[in-house]
Design a protein around this motif. Structure first.
Motif, PDB file in Angstrom:
ATOM      1  N   THR A  74     -17.531 125.937  23.142  1.00 46.35           N
ATOM      2  CA  THR A  74     -16.922 124.843  23.908  1.00 46.35           C
ATOM      3  C   THR A  74     -16.023 125.345  25.036  1.00 46.35           C
ATOM      4  O   THR A  74     -15.858 124.651  26.032  1.00 46.35           O
ATOM      5  CB  THR A  74     -16.076 123.912  23.009  1.00 46.35           C
ATOM      6  N   VAL A  75     -15.459 126.533  24.871  1.00 46.82           N
ATOM      7  CA  VAL A  75     -14.480 126.992  25.853  1.00 46.82           C
ATOM      8  C   VAL A  75     -15.014 128.141  26.722  1.00 46.82           C
ATOM      9  O   VAL A  75     -14.949 128.089  27.947  1.00 46.82           O
ATOM     10  CB  VAL A  75     -13.163 127.438  25.153  1.00 46.82           C
ATOM     11  N   GLN A  99      -8.031 132.198  27.097  1.00 44.94           N
ATOM     12  CA  GLN A  99      -8.871 131.041  26.800  1.00 44.94           C
ATOM     13  C   GLN A  99      -9.331 131.067  25.345  1.00 44.94           C
ATOM     14  O   GLN A  99      -9.324 130.048  24.659  1.00 44.94           O
ATOM     15  CB  GLN A  99     -10.083 131.030  27.733  1.00 44.94           C
ATOM     16  N   ARG A 134     -21.044 129.561  34.384  1.00 40.65           N
ATOM     17  CA  ARG A 134     -20.713 129.272  35.770  1.00 40.65           C
ATOM     18  C   ARG A 134     -20.509 130.560  36.566  1.00 40.65           C
ATOM     19  O   ARG A 134     -20.946 130.689  37.693  1.00 40.65           O
ATOM     20  CB  ARG A 134     -19.430 128.430  35.769  1.00 40.65           C
ATOM     21  N   SER A 157     -17.985 119.866  40.337  1.00 41.33           N
ATOM     22  CA  SER A 157     -17.461 119.381  39.066  1.00 41.33           C
ATOM     23  C   SER A 157     -16.156 120.091  38.704  1.00 41.33           C
ATOM     24  O   SER A 157     -15.406 119.630  37.873  1.00 41.33           O
ATOM     25  CB  SER A 157     -18.474 119.569  37.948  1.00 41.33           C
ATOM     26  N   GLU A 158     -15.935 121.244  39.331  1.00 48.15           N
ATOM     27  CA  GLU A 158     -14.649 121.887  39.065  1.00 48.15           C
ATOM     28  C   GLU A 158     -13.656 121.591  40.169  1.00 48.15           C
ATOM     29  O   GLU A 158     -12.489 121.914  40.043  1.00 48.15           O
ATOM     30  CB  GLU A 158     -14.830 123.403  38.920  1.00 48.15           C
ATOM     31  N   PRO A 165     -19.174 127.712  28.753  1.00 50.04           N
ATOM     32  CA  PRO A 165     -19.295 126.924  29.986  1.00 50.04           C
ATOM     33  C   PRO A 165     -18.697 127.642  31.192  1.00 50.04           C
ATOM     34  O   PRO A 165     -19.234 127.569  32.295  1.00 50.04           O
ATOM     35  CB  PRO A 165     -18.513 125.640  29.667  1.00 50.04           C
ATOM     36  N   GLN A 166     -17.596 128.360  30.970  1.00 53.59           N
ATOM     37  CA  GLN A 166     -16.978 129.094  32.072  1.00 53.59           C
ATOM     38  C   GLN A 166     -17.778 130.348  32.407  1.00 53.59           C
ATOM     39  O   GLN A 166     -17.938 130.714  33.572  1.00 53.59           O
ATOM     40  CB  GLN A 166     -15.549 129.499  31.699  1.00 53.59           C
TER      41      GLN A 166
END
Lengths: 231, 246
Positions: A147-148, A130, A155, A229-230, A151-152
């Motif tokens: 940005t990458v 990623q 979560r 959302s995923e 967020p992951q």
């Protein structure tokens, strides 16, 4: 214990002299300490995690990384109660600041160390590809992280983070050691007035339990929303 | 930049991992419109070579000139040049928390200040070309491997790159999905995209490449047109490699 004596106990411990107010005021203090300590912990933990992973990924930020390492070692290596006592009786000995504020700082710094490791594990759980994909498109390291990766990562850490908040809330029950009247201390004061331990302590325990149940509910609903959302 | 100048000029490229030499003084020029296929046994340094081209792997020696700029120079802003070098990975590496459309538009919008409507319409145009326009609002996990890899190619193309780097783009795919990805790459080659492809797909190399290079032991030991490369190999190691894979 028959019903009659239960009723008398209840009146003695909570109704007489408005003793229930020890619990409500204590609850307010406990919530205040937990909330603000959690916020300090998030900020600290996040910063430390960023420094540590940046160092791991790029080799930069050597000095900052060493400071963060020291912070983690000290905070995770000593009991939170000892940290609270040192902060109150040693570091803030000459400047008598508000006890609640002292507790917020102590628990915030403590929780920050644990949250740092939670955030770091979250960032590391995102596959290296990623980062490479982000960089290959032309994003800078910083842009890719925000940005990458983040967020992951966030979560992934929600369950562990909520667990830490629950632990933090229960840990604040030692605040009575610096004579701070939190929820636990409130129950303790009632016992010292009424010489009856059962009701006040059980009430305190139940209130903590309800708080934890509420936090668990919040966690589940956040997780559900993220999953949606995923997909 | 004049047409005779190489798009990418690799000069004396070396790469060591913990003292072990993986790339040994490689020099090669890649020109506009070239479709270069890099073949070689595993561990020969193919992927490392490709990843050095956009400095995902830091070379330990030598220089890489991209469009005339030495991108190994520490004062060069590599991020600017990477925007012109699309890359496709073996594992696709789509962003799982974004829809396909977001995957395709986020880089042009954030890095090249392309307005959202323009980025979206260009992304849709490319999605149409790869036959996935109807999946724009899905998340990557809802797509098959082959579809994800086609999206990954489109994501790189959305930056309007001057060269595309492919790192074993079909190696992680189920056999039945290899064709659709190679098909997209063939069309790219037809549109004169400059491509550097690390692959084990001999058929693709033979059919699409303009140059085939054989990497072994950290150096290119043979380069030729695909025809000669496969029908009349000179080097013994290449001969034995081809006898095993063909």
């Amino acid at each position: 214990m028959n019903l009659q004596s239960l009723r008398e106990e209840f009146v003695l411990n909570f109704i007489e002299d408005n003793r229930w107010q020890y619990l409500t005021r204590g609850l307010a203090t406990t919530l205040k300490i937990t909330l603000f300590a959690a916020i300090i912990g998030i900020v600290l933990g996040f910063l430390v995690a960023i420094v540590r992973t940046t160092h791991e990924n790029t080799g930069k930020a050597k000095i900052a990384n060493a400071i963060c390492g020291l912070y983690l070692t000290i905070i995770r290596g000593t009991p939170v109660l000892v940290q609270l006592l040192i902060l109150y009786f040693v570091i803030f000995a000459s400047v008598r600041i508000d006890k609640t504020l002292t507790a917020i700082i102590a628990f915030g710094i403590n929780s920050g160390a644990y949250q740092a490791e939670i955030f770091r594990s979250g960032i590391q759980s995102v596959p290296r590809g990623q980062l490479e994909a982000g960089r290959s498109l032309g994003f800078s390291y910083k842009q890719t992280i925000w940005t990458v990766i983040m967020p992951q990562a966030i979560r992934n850490v929600i369950p562990a983070l909520c667990n830490e908040f629950i632990a933090l809330m229960k840990e604040t029950s030692i605040a009575g050691y610096i004579a701070l009247e939190d929820l636990t201390k409130g129950g303790d004061i009632i016992r010292s007035r009424t010489y009856s331990a059962f009701m006040p302590y059980i009430a305190v325990a139940l209130i903590y339990l309800v708080l934890v149940l509420i936090l668990t509910r919040v966690e589940k609903s956040i997780e559900r929303r993220l999953k949606k959302s995923e997909r | 930049m004049n047409d005779n100048m190489p798009l990418i000029s690799v000069k004396n490229l070396c790469k060591e991992f913990d003292g072990k030499r993986v790339l040994n003084d490689i020099s090669v020029d890649i020109y506009k419109g070239d479709v270069v296929c890099v073949l070689g046994p595993s561990g020969s340094g193919k992927s490392t070579f490709l990843r050095c081209l956009n400095r995902l792997e830091e070379p330990t020696g030598g220089h890489i000139l991209f469009e005339g700029t030495d991108i190994c120079d520490p004062s060069t802003n590599i991020n600017i040049h990477r925007q012109k070098m699309g890359m496709v990975f073996q594992q696709f590496n789509l962003f799982p928390h974004m829809t396909i459309m977001k995957n395709l538009t986020i880089a042009p919008m954030k890095l090249q200040n392309v307005p959202e409507s323009e980025a979206r319409s260009y992304a849709l145009e490319l999605l149409n070309k790869v036959g996935l326009a109807d999946r724009a609002d899905d998340y990557p996990s809802q797509l098959s491997g082959g579809q994800q890899q086609r999206i990954a190619i489109v994501r790189a193309l959305c930056m309007k790159p001057d060269v595309m780097l492919f790192d074993e783009p079909t190696s992680a795919l189920d056999p039945e999905m290899v064709g659709e990805v190679l098909g997209v790459m063939k069309n790219l080659a037809k549109d004169d995209m400059t491509m550097v492809v690390v692959t084990h797909e001999m058929g693709f190399a033979r059919e699409v490449a303009s140059r085939v290079m054989f990497l072994d032991g950290g150096d290119f030991i043979e380069e030729n047109t695909p025809d000669k490369f496969f029908t009349n190999p000179q080097n013994d190691r290449l001969k034995s490699f081809l006898s095993k894979v063909l």
